[in-house]
Motif scaffolding. Structure first.
Motif, PDB file in Angstrom:
ATOM      1  N   GLY A 113      -0.639   7.489  72.223  1.00 14.53           N
ATOM      2  CA  GLY A 113      -0.328   8.880  72.573  1.00 14.53           C
ATOM      3  C   GLY A 113       1.166   9.128  72.670  1.00 14.53           C
ATOM      4  N   ARG A 114       1.510  10.367  72.953  1.00 12.60           N
ATOM      5  CA  ARG A 114       2.915  10.779  72.966  1.00 12.60           C
ATOM      6  C   ARG A 114       3.641  10.207  74.175  1.00 12.60           C
ATOM      7  NH1 ARG A 114       4.586  13.322  68.358  1.00 12.60           N
ATOM      8  NH2 ARG A 114       6.342  13.906  69.671  1.00 12.60           N
ATOM      9  N   ILE A 115       4.902   9.908  73.986  1.00 14.17           N
ATOM     10  CA  ILE A 115       5.690   9.453  75.120  1.00 14.17           C
ATOM     11  C   ILE A 115       6.722  10.516  75.503  1.00 14.17           C
ATOM     12  CG2 ILE A 115       5.409   6.965  74.926  1.00 14.17           C
ATOM     13  CD1 ILE A 115       8.423   8.438  73.431  1.00 14.17           C
TER      14      ILE A 115
ATOM     15  N   VAL B 246     -12.457   5.622  58.997  1.00 13.37           N
ATOM     16  CA  VAL B 246     -11.012   5.487  58.865  1.00 13.37           C
ATOM     17  C   VAL B 246     -10.319   6.322  59.936  1.00 13.37           C
ATOM     18  CG1 VAL B 246     -10.915   4.771  56.439  1.00 13.37           C
ATOM     19  CG2 VAL B 246     -10.982   7.200  56.959  1.00 13.37           C
ATOM     20  N   ASP B 247      -9.641   5.630  60.843  1.00 13.82           N
ATOM     21  CA  ASP B 247      -8.871   6.295  61.909  1.00 13.82           C
ATOM     22  C   ASP B 247      -7.458   6.415  61.355  1.00 13.82           C
ATOM     23  OD1 ASP B 247      -7.327   6.918  64.112  1.00 13.82           O
ATOM     24  OD2 ASP B 247      -7.968   5.215  65.323  1.00 13.82           O
ATOM     25  N   THR B 248      -7.063   7.652  61.042  1.00 14.44           N
ATOM     26  CA  THR B 248      -5.814   7.866  60.315  1.00 14.44           C
ATOM     27  C   THR B 248      -4.738   8.424  61.238  1.00 14.44           C
ATOM     28  OG1 THR B 248      -6.382  10.132  59.702  1.00 14.44           O
ATOM     29  CG2 THR B 248      -7.137   8.388  58.230  1.00 14.44           C
ATOM     30  N   TRP B 249      -3.614   7.735  61.322  1.00 15.44           N
ATOM     31  CA  TRP B 249      -2.508   8.228  62.141  1.00 15.44           C
ATOM     32  C   TRP B 249      -1.445   8.851  61.254  1.00 15.44           C
ATOM     33  CZ3 TRP B 249       2.671   7.875  62.043  1.00 15.44           C
ATOM     34  CH2 TRP B 249       3.365   8.413  63.136  1.00 15.44           C
ATOM     35  N   TRP B 250      -1.017  10.041  61.637  1.00 17.96           N
ATOM     36  CA  TRP B 250       0.120  10.672  60.970  1.00 17.96           C
ATOM     37  C   TRP B 250       0.524  11.892  61.773  1.00 17.96           C
ATOM     38  CZ3 TRP B 250      -0.635  15.298  57.688  1.00 17.96           C
ATOM     39  CH2 TRP B 250      -1.966  15.750  57.667  1.00 17.96           C
ATOM     40  N   GLN B 251       1.487  12.661  61.277  1.00 16.51           N
ATOM     41  CA  GLN B 251       2.038  13.805  62.006  1.00 16.51           C
ATOM     42  C   GLN B 251       2.399  14.924  61.031  1.00 16.51           C
ATOM     43  OE1 GLN B 251       5.588  11.647  63.431  1.00 16.51           O
ATOM     44  NE2 GLN B 251       4.698  11.809  65.477  1.00 16.51           N
ATOM     45  N   THR B 252       2.611  16.117  61.597  1.00 17.40           N
ATOM     46  CA  THR B 252       3.103  17.230  60.791  1.00 17.40           C
ATOM     47  C   THR B 252       4.343  16.781  60.009  1.00 17.40           C
ATOM     48  OG1 THR B 252       2.331  18.755  62.483  1.00 17.40           O
ATOM     49  CG2 THR B 252       3.922  19.624  60.898  1.00 17.40           C
ATOM     50  N   GLU B 253       5.201  16.031  60.685  1.00 19.41           N
ATOM     51  CA  GLU B 253       6.454  15.604  60.080  1.00 19.41           C
ATOM     52  C   GLU B 253       6.256  14.573  58.974  1.00 19.41           C
ATOM     53  OE1 GLU B 253       5.727  15.750  63.244  1.00 19.41           O
ATOM     54  OE2 GLU B 253       7.358  16.635  64.420  1.00 19.41           O
TER      55      GLU B 253
ATOM     56  N   HIS C  47      -4.579  19.284  69.057  1.00 18.97           N
ATOM     57  CA  HIS C  47      -3.493  20.186  68.676  1.00 18.97           C
ATOM     58  C   HIS C  47      -2.264  19.910  69.515  1.00 18.97           C
ATOM     59  CE1 HIS C  47      -6.885  23.008  67.336  1.00 18.97           C
ATOM     60  NE2 HIS C  47      -6.489  22.245  66.339  1.00 18.97           N
ATOM     61  N   ARG C  48      -1.163  19.837  68.823  1.00 14.93           N
ATOM     62  CA  ARG C  48       0.088  19.513  69.503  1.00 14.93           C
ATOM     63  C   ARG C  48       0.670  20.714  70.193  1.00 14.93           C
ATOM     64  NH1 ARG C  48       4.066  16.490  65.515  1.00 14.93           N
ATOM     65  NH2 ARG C  48       5.710  17.345  66.803  1.00 14.93           N
ATOM     66  N   ILE C  49       0.936  20.573  71.473  1.00 14.76           N
ATOM     67  CA  ILE C  49       1.519  21.689  72.214  1.00 14.76           C
ATOM     68  C   ILE C  49       2.691  21.161  73.028  1.00 14.76           C
ATOM     69  CG2 ILE C  49       1.051  23.432  73.984  1.00 14.76           C
ATOM     70  CD1 ILE C  49      -1.888  23.258  73.080  1.00 14.76           C
TER      71      ILE C  49
ATOM     72  N   GLY D 208       7.842   9.463  68.357  1.00 15.76           N
ATOM     73  CA  GLY D 208       7.481  10.083  69.631  1.00 15.76           C
ATOM     74  C   GLY D 208       6.160   9.557  70.177  1.00 15.76           C
ATOM     75  N   ASP D 209       5.554   8.586  69.487  1.00 11.65           N
ATOM     76  CA  ASP D 209       4.297   8.001  69.946  1.00 11.65           C
ATOM     77  C   ASP D 209       4.526   6.595  70.489  1.00 11.65           C
ATOM     78  OD1 ASP D 209       3.034  10.226  68.921  1.00 11.65           O
ATOM     79  OD2 ASP D 209       1.417   9.092  67.982  1.00 11.65           O
ATOM     80  N   GLY D 210       3.758   6.256  71.506  1.00 11.59           N
ATOM     81  CA  GLY D 210       3.747   4.888  71.997  1.00 11.59           C
ATOM     82  C   GLY D 210       2.669   4.105  71.263  1.00 11.59           C
TER      83      GLY D 210
ATOM     84  N   VAL E  70      -8.686  11.960  62.879  1.00 13.62           N
ATOM     85  CA  VAL E  70      -7.250  12.213  62.958  1.00 13.62           C
ATOM     86  C   VAL E  70      -6.945  13.116  64.147  1.00 13.62           C
ATOM     87  CG1 VAL E  70      -7.410  14.263  61.453  1.00 13.62           C
ATOM     88  CG2 VAL E  70      -5.213  13.130  61.747  1.00 13.62           C
ATOM     89  N   GLY E  71      -5.721  13.023  64.622  1.00 16.72           N
ATOM     90  CA  GLY E  71      -5.231  14.009  65.586  1.00 16.72           C
ATOM     91  C   GLY E  71      -4.887  13.430  66.931  1.00 16.72           C
ATOM     92  N   GLU E  72      -5.540  12.355  67.316  1.00 16.27           N
ATOM     93  CA  GLU E  72      -5.279  11.748  68.622  1.00 16.27           C
ATOM     94  C   GLU E  72      -5.943  10.382  68.610  1.00 16.27           C
ATOM     95  OE1 GLU E  72      -7.840  13.570  71.669  1.00 16.27           O
ATOM     96  OE2 GLU E  72      -8.593  14.748  69.995  1.00 16.27           O
TER      97      GLU E  72
END
Ligand code: WTA
Length: 656
Positions: free
Chosen positions: A516-518, A412-419, A527-529, A501-503, A388-390
């Protein structure tokens, strides 16, 4: 900011396929795809069925009330999260089983059974009450990765207080901002935590953070390292003193399912971190369900998620999801390469860890450190691996699968976000055929699409924006005290859909490939910065006029930070100033936000309307062509960029 979908077409193409082994499939909780179809037909029924496996003080009247963009899950229902994570298990044979199996960096070990954890949480809940904390009050937690971090979180949940965990690597400034925003009158911390053999003095940072902050009434300090710390009479209290005096049992508050459970600050595209607010009922249903099925949890597992509880991954997949399922969770305090780069593999061998959930950046670091470290250990206890994470590059995926998983463990490649609060896109290990580099498909009951800037689905294998089309139970409720910003950031780009916010692209088999982020959020070592946060930190330095911060591909961290800084008139650049600027960022945000490369330049490329062309700078540092991106924003800007490039090229010798 929305950029054209055509500019983010993906380059990745992988044809390998990894179906689950028969051995894994036959024992898995979910071993065929039927659940996808039934959940798609009636997602609310799917989530309600899962919700019924939890303990409710009062049943809900309505599964979902959707008043876009605000969703309310399990309306009318009441429950307590700590009861679901603890009391439920203490009432069964699980009472004497390990809830948290912990190892400190120096090698000290502790195991807390469910009953032990229940006892600590009850007492600490009473400690908080004794300090005047009640339902809805915000409690800041700034602790190392020790069991007390989970204890403090669950104690808040027990009394209905809202926690705001601040990652132990954040600076005094960052803590202060978050405490002010959350109007938090209390902070729970430790004297120190260990990192690479040294005690990191957390209490000292807290003292700096709350100096002169009148709002703060109490600091509770856990003695972890035994270092000397000043204690201020009346404000600061030792954890163990208060615990000794506290009553052993604390009646749990029956919370509304829609009451907030926690706030977690995360970087966005502006300078100010966003207070992502999560609910009690929907969130718990979301994380409990995904933990159970994505990790295929079983009673004899020892599950290890290597994240820190300071990030959302630790909230959802160390504390709430696993404990709601009665899992035994392994928790490690320190650095992965301390004292040697085989620490993790040694832990797995010695403890019989069965599930490992980590980030691609760690996997890449281990790849670099060499195969001899994992090879020295028996990793045969492992049966499932997660990331997870990227985005994970296929090479790292394969290394993880073979070298760590012995070719035996599903990945398992898991996609998700803080939100999102919970995993939204992931394989189910007993049924999904995986492709290295793809997070595969949405979890049952989740609907995701890849669209262009007008919200139209893009054709197969074309890049676009990942949006989530329907509300889901773990979804953020709002941004703390800022519903307008919530609407604006997540729901205004593509009307009616949650903007991630991801492509991403969808391939010919319907698999999702995250790109990744767009926006101006950078993913450094998972870590999101927010680049704006770092830019505002730089600009707050007395000698800086302007700054632009962008991400650049990095072999281990995924991305690294590059800063371009324009000084105020009359100021001169020097190595000493660069070091000072880096120190300044460390103090303002924390070590994770310090740019790896920092250039001092005469000016920044701008559009005619005066906007810094970050996207152009980003293309340049990534070694991509600039033409397209430039013309899109401002046709006249090409020359400007060329001039700027020449100047930067000329000053490369200037690198830190
Ligand atoms: C990225 C962490 C590709 C993505 C849970 C997202 C991923 C951001 C993946 C959220 C993945 C997370 N594949 N990208 N499996 N998982 N991301 O809020 O850009 O710290 O928007 O939550 O991480 O980061 P956050």
């Amino acid at each position: 900011m929305v950029v054209s979908g055509s500019t983010i077409d993906s380059l990745l193409r992988e044809n390998e396929r990894y179906p689950p082994s028969d051995a894994f499939r036959t024992r898995a909780r979910i071993h065929d795809d039927a659940v996808y179809e039934s959940a798609r037909k009636d997602p609310e029924a799917f989530w309600a069925e899962e919700a019924r496996t939890l303990a409710w003080a009062r049943p809900w009247a309505k599964v979902l009330e959707w008043d876009p963009p605000f969703a309310k899950w399990f309306v009318g229902g009441r429950l307590n999260v700590s009861v679901n994570c603890l009391d439920r298990h203490v009432a069964t044979a699980r009472r004497n089983q390990a809830a948290i199996v912990w190892e400190g960096e120096p090698g000290d070990r502790r195991t807390l059974t469910y009953h032990d954890l229940w006892r600590d949480v009850n007492r600490f809940a009473n400690v908080l009450k004794g300090l005047g904390v009640g339902r809805g009050d915000r409690v800041t937690i700034y602790l190392p990765m020790i069991p007390e971090l989970a204890v403090a979180m669950l104690a808040c949940a027990r009394i209905g207080a809202v926690h705001s965990v601040v990652f132990g690597g954040f600076s005094a400034h960052a803590i202060r901002d978050r405490m002010e925003d959350a109007e938090s009158r209390i902070i729970v911390t430790a004297d120190a935590g260990y990192r690479r053999g040294n005690p990191l003095p957390l209490k000292r940072t807290v003292d700096e953070a709350i100096a002169g902050l009148d709002l703060v009434r109490h600091a509770v300090v856990f003695r972890r390292a035994g270092i000397e710390v000043p204690m201020r009479e009346g404000r600061d209290h030792w954890w163990h003193d208060l615990m000794e005096k506290a009553e052993p049992e604390c009646e749990p508050e029956a919370m509304d399912a829609t009451d907030p459970l926690f706030i977690l600050y995360t970087s966005g595209t502006t300078g100010k971190p966003k207070g992502v607010q999560h609910s009690t009922g929907g969130y718990l249903v979301g994380v409990a369900t995904t933990t159970k099925y994505v990790f295929d949890l079983r009673d004899d597992d020892l599950y290890w998620c290597t994240a820190d509880c300071g990030w959302v991954t630790g909230h959802s997949y160390i504390v709430y999801g696993p404990l709601a399922n009665g899992a035994s969770v392994f928790m490690y305090e320190g650095a992965p390469d301390w004292p040697e780069p085989d620490r993790w593999w040694r832990i797995i061998e010695e403890r019989d860890v069965t599930i490992l959930y980590t980030a691609p950046t760690a996997i890449r670091a281990f790849m670099r450190w060499g195969d001899e470290h994992p090879k020295r250990h028996d990793l045969s206890s492992l049966r499932l691996l997660g990331t997870v994470g990227e985005p994970i590059n296929p090479e790292a995926w394969r290394w993880y699968s073979r070298t760590i998983g012995g070719g035996r463990c599903p990945v398992v490649d898991t996609w998700w976000q803080t939100e999102t609060g919970m995993i939204l896109i992931t394989p189910l290990p007993g049924t999904t055929t995986t492709k290295p580099g793809s997070a595969t498909r949405p979890f049952p009951g989740i609907e995701a699409e890849v669209v262009d800037e007008h919200g139209r689905r893009v054709p197969v294998n074309r890049g676009g924006y990942l949006v989530i089309s329907k509300p889901w139970p773990g979804m953020l409720q709002t941004l703390y005290k800022d519903p307008e910003r919530y609407r604006e950031v997540y729901w205004s780009q593509i009307p009616g859909k949650y903007f991630t916010g991801d492509g991403a692209r969808v391939d010919e088999d319907g698999y999702l490939w995250l790109m990744g982020r767009i926006d101006d959020v950078i993913n450094v070592a998972g870590h999101r910065i927010g680049t704006m946060e770092i830019e505002s930190a730089l600009v707050s330095h007395s000698k800086v006029a302007e700054a632009a911060v962008v991400g650049k591909p990095h072999p281990v961290k995924g991305q690294s930070l590059v800063a371009y800084v324009v000084l105020k008139r009359g100021e001169k650049g020097s190595d000493a100033l660069k070091r000072d600027l880096q120190k300044h960022v460390r103090e303002a945000i924390g070590a994770i936000a310090v740019p790896d490369d920092l250039y001092i330049t005469e000016k920044l490329p701008k559009t005619r309307s005066g906007k810094i062309m970050r996207r152009v700078i980003r293309s340049i540092v990534s070694g991509q062509e600039i033409g397209d991106a430039t013309t899109l924003e401002d046709p006249g800007a090409v020359d400007e960029v060329r001039k700027w490039l020449q100047e930067i090229e000329g000053s490369r010798g200037d690198r830190r």
